[in-house]
Write an enzyme that holds these catalytic residues in place. Structure first.
Site, short mmCIF file in Angstrom:
data_model
loop_
_atom_site.label_atom_id
_atom_site.label_comp_id
_atom_site.label_asym_id
_atom_site.label_seq_id
_atom_site.Cartn_x
_atom_site.Cartn_y
_atom_site.Cartn_z
CG HIS A 287 -1.92 -1.00 1.37
ND1 HIS A 287 -2.10 -1.75 2.50
CD2 HIS A 287 -2.88 -1.40 0.49
CE1 HIS A 287 -3.12 -2.58 2.33
NE2 HIS A 287 -3.60 -2.39 1.11
CB SER B 205 -3.97 -6.41 5.15
OG SER B 205 -3.67 -5.16 4.61
CE LYS C 101 -14.07 -6.88 4.45
NZ LYS C 101 -12.89 -6.49 3.67
NE ARG D 11 -1.85 -7.60 -3.78
CZ ARG D 11 -2.65 -8.11 -2.85
NH1 ARG D 11 -2.20 -8.29 -1.63
NH2 ARG D 11 -3.88 -8.48 -3.14
O1 PNS Z 1 -8.50 -2.71 0.73
P1 PNS Z 1 -9.71 -3.28 0.05
O2 PNS Z 1 -10.54 -4.07 1.05
O3 PNS Z 1 -9.37 -4.08 -1.17
O4 PNS Z 1 -10.60 -2.02 -0.43
C1 PNS Z 1 -11.85 -2.20 -1.04
C2 PNS Z 1 -12.60 -0.86 -1.15
C3 PNS Z 1 -12.67 -0.19 0.20
C4 PNS Z 1 -11.88 0.03 -2.12
C5 PNS Z 1 -14.01 -1.18 -1.70
O5 PNS Z 1 -14.60 -2.20 -0.94
C6 PNS Z 1 -14.91 0.04 -1.69
O6 PNS Z 1 -14.76 0.93 -2.49
N1 PNS Z 1 -15.87 0.06 -0.74
C7 PNS Z 1 -16.78 1.19 -0.55
C8 PNS Z 1 -18.19 0.84 -1.05
C9 PNS Z 1 -18.31 1.10 -2.54
O7 PNS Z 1 -18.06 2.18 -3.01
N2 PNS Z 1 -18.76 0.04 -3.28
C10 PNS Z 1 -19.05 0.14 -4.69
C11 PNS Z 1 -17.83 0.18 -5.59
S1 PNS Z 1 -16.79 -1.19 -5.46
#
Ligand code: PNS
Length: 165
Positions: free
Chosen positions: A18, A130, A42, A92
């Site tokens: 990250h 993570s 979560k 990645r």
């Molecule tokens: O670190 P991660 O868990 O891969 O991040 C995922 C994240 C937070 C980018 C994704 O889950 C997200 O954008 N969540 C917010 C809800 C949202 O906007 N959902 C619709 C588009 S994916």
């Protein structure tokens, strides 16, 4: 024109992969806001305030134009709130791509004015996640190469407190 980007994620906790993406993005945009998702569904290892503080400590040397903010709800709403025209996500490996493409296209449907920018993580961090870092920490393995020093210290403390991963 000021180019503003958000870099959203769960960051439970921030890893060197990250941080590498944040560093690359900090060189591309005038302002970068690292967005930490507060997902009530979560159960994270680190509470939202701790995740924000650990990222702040880790990105301190990237410059004043990099900030950290917690959010809930949609990433595109968070981006609009910060006046961002870009969402940054790290890749990645090819295996990341399918889910990322789906997210990027969903976000484009929701907010056509915002573009997702993918940045490739440095090869040396291609294996870092993570969840695996937490597992290694839980069993006392060396997490030094995987996470920034403030995160490594916090993980060791958390595990000593008997946290379950
Ligand atoms: O670190 P991660 O868990 O891969 O991040 C995922 C994240 C937070 C980018 C994704 O889950 C997200 O954008 N969540 C917010 C809800 C949202 O906007 N959902 C619709 C588009 S994916």
């Amino acid at each position: 024109m000021t180019r503003v980007a958000v870099f959203p994620g769960s960051f439970d906790p921030m890893t060197n992969a990250h941080l590498d993406v944040a560093r690359r993005a900090s060189g591309l945009f005038d302002r970068l806001v690292v967005g930490v998702l507060n997902n009530p569904k979560k159960a994270p290892l680190f509470q939202i305030g701790d995740r924000v503080a650990l990222i702040e400590a880790s990105v301190a040397d990237l410059g004043q134009h990099v900030s950290v903010d917690a959010f809930d709800g949609l990433t595109v709403d968070f981006a609009r709130h910060h006046g961002a025209g870009f969402i940054v996500r790290g890749l990645r490996a090819v295996s990341d791509f399918e889910a990322e493409l789906q997210m990027a296209l969903t976000n484009r449907k929701l907010a056509p004015e915002i573009d997702t920018t993918f940045l490739m993580t440095a090869l040396e961090y291609g294996y870092v996640s993570s969840s695996l870092t937490k597992e290694v920490a839980r069993f006392g393995g060396d997490i030094g190469p995987m996470v920034p020093p403030p995160v490594a210290e916090a993980l060791v403390r958390r595990m000593a407190d008997g946290a379950r991963v």
